[in-house]
Design an enzyme around this catalytic site. Sequence first.
Site, PDB file in Angstrom:
ATOM      1  N   LYS A 260       0.861  -1.187   0.000  1.00 28.21           N
ATOM      2  CA  LYS A 260       0.000   0.000   0.000  1.00 28.21           C
ATOM      3  C   LYS A 260       0.896   1.235   0.000  1.00 28.21           C
ATOM      4  CE  LYS A 260      -3.168   2.682   2.993  1.00 28.21           C
ATOM      5  NZ  LYS A 260      -4.036   2.705   4.185  1.00 28.21           N
ATOM      6  N   ASP A 265      -2.531  10.290   3.552  1.00 29.30           N
ATOM      7  CA  ASP A 265      -3.927   9.909   3.766  1.00 29.30           C
ATOM      8  C   ASP A 265      -4.634  10.964   4.611  1.00 29.30           C
ATOM      9  OD1 ASP A 265      -6.348   8.677   4.095  1.00 29.30           O
ATOM     10  OD2 ASP A 265      -5.609   7.036   5.364  1.00 29.30           O
ATOM     11  N   LYS A 272      -9.999  13.011   8.175  1.00 28.26           N
ATOM     12  CA  LYS A 272      -9.452  12.689   9.493  1.00 28.26           C
ATOM     13  C   LYS A 272      -9.323  13.977  10.319  1.00 28.26           C
ATOM     14  CE  LYS A 272      -6.394   8.827   8.113  1.00 28.26           C
ATOM     15  NZ  LYS A 272      -7.026   7.741   8.881  1.00 28.26           N
ATOM     16  N   ASP A 283       1.689   6.445   5.438  1.00 29.40           N
ATOM     17  CA  ASP A 283       0.714   5.501   4.891  1.00 29.40           C
ATOM     18  C   ASP A 283       1.197   4.797   3.619  1.00 29.40           C
ATOM     19  OD1 ASP A 283      -1.688   4.289   5.518  1.00 29.40           O
ATOM     20  OD2 ASP A 283      -2.921   5.700   4.396  1.00 29.40           O
ATOM     21  N   ASP A 342     -12.126   7.150   3.866  1.00 25.53           N
ATOM     22  CA  ASP A 342     -10.903   6.911   4.639  1.00 25.53           C
ATOM     23  C   ASP A 342     -10.525   5.424   4.647  1.00 25.53           C
ATOM     24  OD1 ASP A 342      -8.712   7.588   6.118  1.00 25.53           O
ATOM     25  OD2 ASP A 342      -9.796   7.854   8.022  1.00 25.53           O
ATOM     26  N   GLU A 344      -9.443   3.771   2.234  1.00 25.43           N
ATOM     27  CA  GLU A 344      -8.934   3.877   0.853  1.00 25.43           C
ATOM     28  C   GLU A 344      -7.879   2.831   0.527  1.00 25.43           C
ATOM     29  OE1 GLU A 344      -7.639   5.423   3.329  1.00 25.43           O
ATOM     30  OE2 GLU A 344      -5.504   5.122   2.937  1.00 25.43           O
ATOM     31  N   ARG A 346      -7.674  -0.364   1.096  1.00 22.34           N
ATOM     32  CA  ARG A 346      -8.221  -1.593   0.516  1.00 22.34           C
ATOM     33  C   ARG A 346      -8.663  -1.374  -0.931  1.00 22.34           C
ATOM     34  NH1 ARG A 346     -12.612  -1.836   5.226  1.00 22.34           N
ATOM     35  NH2 ARG A 346     -10.867  -0.724   6.185  1.00 22.34           N
TER      36      ARG A 346
END
Length: 493
Positions: A260, A265, A272, A283, A342, A344, A346
């Site tokens: 990933k 993020d 967030k 991230d 959020d 995201e 996956r």
Amino acid sequence: SSSSLKMKITSTGAAPHEVQADAVVVGVWQGLEKDDFVLDGPAAALDDAIGGGIRRLLESGEIATAENKVTKILGLSEVAAHVVAVVGLGKQNRVSSTLPFRAAGAAAKALAGQKRHRVAFYLPLRPLADAVCGSMTGCQGQDIYRTEPKLFPFDEILWDTDDSDQLRRGEVLGNAVGLTRNLVNQPANEIYPESFAQQCVTVGTAAGFQAEVWDEAKLTEENCGSLLAVAKGSDRPPRLAIMRYRGGTDDQFPLALVGKGVTFDSGGLSLKPSEAMSDMKCDMAGAATVLGAMQAIATLKLPVNVVGLVGLVENMVSGRAYKLGDVLHSRKGKTIEVLNTDAEGRLVLADVLNVAVSLGAERMIDLATLTGACVVALGKHTAGLMTNHPEWLSVVAQSAQNCGEPAWELPMFDEFRQQIKSDVADIKNIGEGRWGGAITAAKFLEEFVDEVPWVHIDIAGPSFADKPRDWIDGGASGCFVRTLVDVAESLGR
Ligand code: BES
Ligand code: MN
Ligand code: ZN
């Protein structure tokens, strides 16, 4: 620059009291009884050379023998180095696999507080490669932008060994962990999808693997609608880097390492709060781990075929950002209802895992800072392992164990699959409420791996620390680079 520092790694070739270095490191064990100690090996030899001074300090309790505690002794006239660092190794009959990396790292970190060019290590730790890697990692901090650094990396590290294979392996691992940490510690204004992809090309050229980069046009042509949706809110275009290393025979099955790579993020429209967003440069740690491992695997010329795939996007807010309720068309053909922007990671991995399957991967591992829920379940220091294939998980778990990298399995029961059913699309991108969130995320990923044996490693906890530990500075940890290299090695055997 994101390339890690070049440190020279060599053998000592001299006794600890004679070695020409700025500092010497020896280790002492805790005894079976309270306040007891065991002084043996190079530490005992050094003690002899200085007339029993270390033994006296141990007897008076001045030297700590607990794991990873470091005591510095200065100005010994019989010792060529100015400083002797004694590192506690804990109980000799209870050595765990975490010790080599951590004890060496703790000694290095304790000595890196001021500039020391040459440091010689005399530690009875096995596997030696992990200890060498620890000594390189411990002296490198996260203060790459500070005018006055807190840690001064050594120029030269010497180890008391004639095992040149382990020494070399340790050096390669140290450079790879350094590369991963450096990438993760760099903020999102320096590391974004295009610059990360460029790093893949540069590292590949130097280490000996090919990197192909898919830009937006190619991703569109390849129907990567899930990954592309996450990228929509950002002015930074997404990338997918595919790194191919061929060290095995043509008939040998390829291992896919998937990362990933969300370079920042913000949460997207499901924004967030500031405190949760402040560390979100981290991230892309999964992608950075894959790149570090690819560098090591290629440099060591391991006899395996490995494909590394990193999905690179920035999750941002704008008038073009993807929205709640949007239905995405993934590359596999499954439709996905977005109920939280959020979640995201996956969405990015869904398409990247599908590309890995298309490329013929017969074994897969993905690494992702995927869920806060995994940190709630297992804490900051343990990664979550989830799988569709128990035997493949035990291979990965054994490698993590060999390297002393804490990891623990979470169950993949079918009831978690029920939670991602959608009223309007094939699946939705969050579960019912927050409970078991690490597992519902993994069940989502499982929808995209077909029947290929796959292990998901959620590194949201251990990949990035807000506080330093005894053996490593705060910030990026570089965790699981060593484990991935160990997995690749176990396949080559
Ligand atoms: N990148 C985060 C997960 C994360 C949290 C990584 C803390 C490192 C530290 C991920 O994209 C995320 O936001 N996950 C959500 C999922 C939720 C919306 C279902 C989470 O964990 O809250
Ligand atoms: Mn997120
Ligand atoms: Zn994320």
